[in-house]
Motif scaffolding. Structure first.
Motif, PDB file in Angstrom:
ATOM      1  N   PRO A 115       0.821  -1.209   0.000  1.00 51.20           N
ATOM      2  CA  PRO A 115       0.000   0.000   0.000  1.00 51.20           C
ATOM      3  C   PRO A 115       0.860   1.266   0.000  1.00 51.20           C
ATOM      4  N   GLY A 116       0.420   2.233  -0.769  1.00 50.97           N
ATOM      5  CA  GLY A 116       1.132   3.502  -0.827  1.00 50.97           C
ATOM      6  C   GLY A 116       2.351   3.507  -1.722  1.00 50.97           C
ATOM      7  N   VAL A 117       2.578   2.425  -2.457  1.00 52.28           N
ATOM      8  CA  VAL A 117       3.731   2.344  -3.351  1.00 52.28           C
ATOM      9  C   VAL A 117       3.250   2.621  -4.774  1.00 52.28           C
ATOM     10  N   ALA A 118       3.921   3.547  -5.447  1.00 46.01           N
ATOM     11  CA  ALA A 118       3.573   3.861  -6.833  1.00 46.01           C
ATOM     12  C   ALA A 118       3.984   2.690  -7.731  1.00 46.01           C
ATOM     13  N   PRO A 119       3.193   2.379  -8.757  1.00 43.80           N
ATOM     14  CA  PRO A 119       3.537   1.256  -9.644  1.00 43.80           C
ATOM     15  C   PRO A 119       4.931   1.370 -10.263  1.00 43.80           C
ATOM     16  N   ASP A 120       5.389   2.601 -10.537  1.00 42.63           N
ATOM     17  CA  ASP A 120       6.722   2.752 -11.137  1.00 42.63           C
ATOM     18  C   ASP A 120       7.851   2.567 -10.118  1.00 42.63           C
ATOM     19  N   ALA A 121       7.507   2.356  -8.841  1.00 43.02           N
ATOM     20  CA  ALA A 121       8.513   2.127  -7.805  1.00 43.02           C
ATOM     21  C   ALA A 121       8.627   0.643  -7.458  1.00 43.02           C
ATOM     22  N   ASN A 158      15.437 -19.593 -11.197  1.00 45.70           N
ATOM     23  CA  ASN A 158      14.138 -19.853 -10.571  1.00 45.70           C
ATOM     24  C   ASN A 158      13.923 -19.000  -9.329  1.00 45.70           C
ATOM     25  N   VAL A 159      14.574 -17.859  -9.250  1.00 48.38           N
ATOM     26  CA  VAL A 159      14.408 -16.975  -8.101  1.00 48.38           C
ATOM     27  C   VAL A 159      13.634 -15.734  -8.541  1.00 48.38           C
ATOM     28  N   LEU A 160      12.485 -15.546  -7.919  1.00 48.90           N
ATOM     29  CA  LEU A 160      11.649 -14.377  -8.171  1.00 48.90           C
ATOM     30  C   LEU A 160      11.974 -13.322  -7.123  1.00 48.90           C
ATOM     31  N   THR A 161      12.312 -12.110  -7.562  1.00 48.63           N
ATOM     32  CA  THR A 161      12.638 -11.019  -6.650  1.00 48.63           C
ATOM     33  C   THR A 161      11.675  -9.866  -6.880  1.00 48.63           C
ATOM     34  N   VAL A 162      11.068  -9.401  -5.790  1.00 55.52           N
ATOM     35  CA  VAL A 162      10.185  -8.240  -5.837  1.00 55.52           C
ATOM     36  C   VAL A 162      10.814  -7.176  -4.941  1.00 55.52           C
ATOM     37  N   LYS A 163      11.033  -5.990  -5.506  1.00 58.81           N
ATOM     38  CA  LYS A 163      11.538  -4.856  -4.731  1.00 58.81           C
ATOM     39  C   LYS A 163      10.605  -3.681  -4.970  1.00 58.81           C
ATOM     40  N   ALA A 164      10.361  -2.923  -3.914  1.00 58.96           N
ATOM     41  CA  ALA A 164       9.502  -1.752  -4.018  1.00 58.96           C
ATOM     42  C   ALA A 164       9.996  -0.688  -3.052  1.00 58.96           C
ATOM     43  N   GLU A 165       9.685   0.550  -3.371  1.00 57.59           N
ATOM     44  CA  GLU A 165      10.092   1.651  -2.504  1.00 57.59           C
ATOM     45  C   GLU A 165       8.898   2.552  -2.217  1.00 57.59           C
TER      46      GLU A 165
END
Length: 145
Positions: A52-58, A66-73
């Motif tokens: 929540p509160g994270v812009a899609p472009d962030a 086989n490693v999925l990485t999700v990063k958000a700011e």
């Protein structure tokens, strides 16, 4: 099959509670964990990350092997000079999560959508992993002997 890779997630959450909001600010070198739900629905796995509160472009989404990485700011809000923050409890900074995806998943066909602060991934099961019938060859002559 999905496997979590956060053995210290509970410990990190406890440390954030004890140390206050300064510990809750993730950095690119030490990101905060992000909560997720994962389940199988028919011929795919669905993984939902709370952002929540994270812009899609962030949001960054990568698969390597086989490693999925999700990063958000989650960036701090831009406030005018005459505004004084009274309460700031929402964690800011960088959030990250890695999942090991089993060989039975098709990493080439992952679909991602972002709505209402939830990043949803749909990961199909690979064709090679789906149940199938195997034909048995042999001659009737051998069975009659």
């Amino acid at each position: 099959m999905l496997m979590r890779t956060d053995p210290f997630r509970e410990l990190d959450g406890l440390a954030q509670q004890l140390l206050g909001s300064a510990a809750g600010r993730g950095t690119w070198t030490k990101p905060n964990p992000m909560p997720l739900d994962a389940y199988r629905s028919g011929e795919q796995y669905v993984v939902a990350f709370d952002l929540p509160g994270v812009a899609p472009d962030a949001i960054e989404l990568d698969v390597e092997r086989n490693v999925l990485t999700v990063k958000a700011e989650r960036r701090p809000p831009q406030l005018a000079d005459d505004v004084e923050m009274q309460v700031a409890e929402r964690p800011l900074g960088v959030f990250s999560r890695q999942l090991f995806l089993g060989d039975t998943l098709d990493t080439e066909q992952i679909e991602a959508s972002y709505d209402a602060g939830v990043l949803t991934l749909r990961i199909p099961i690979a064709e090679k992993a789906k149940p199938r019938k195997i034909a048995i060859s042999g001659s009737q002559k051998q069975l009659d002997s």
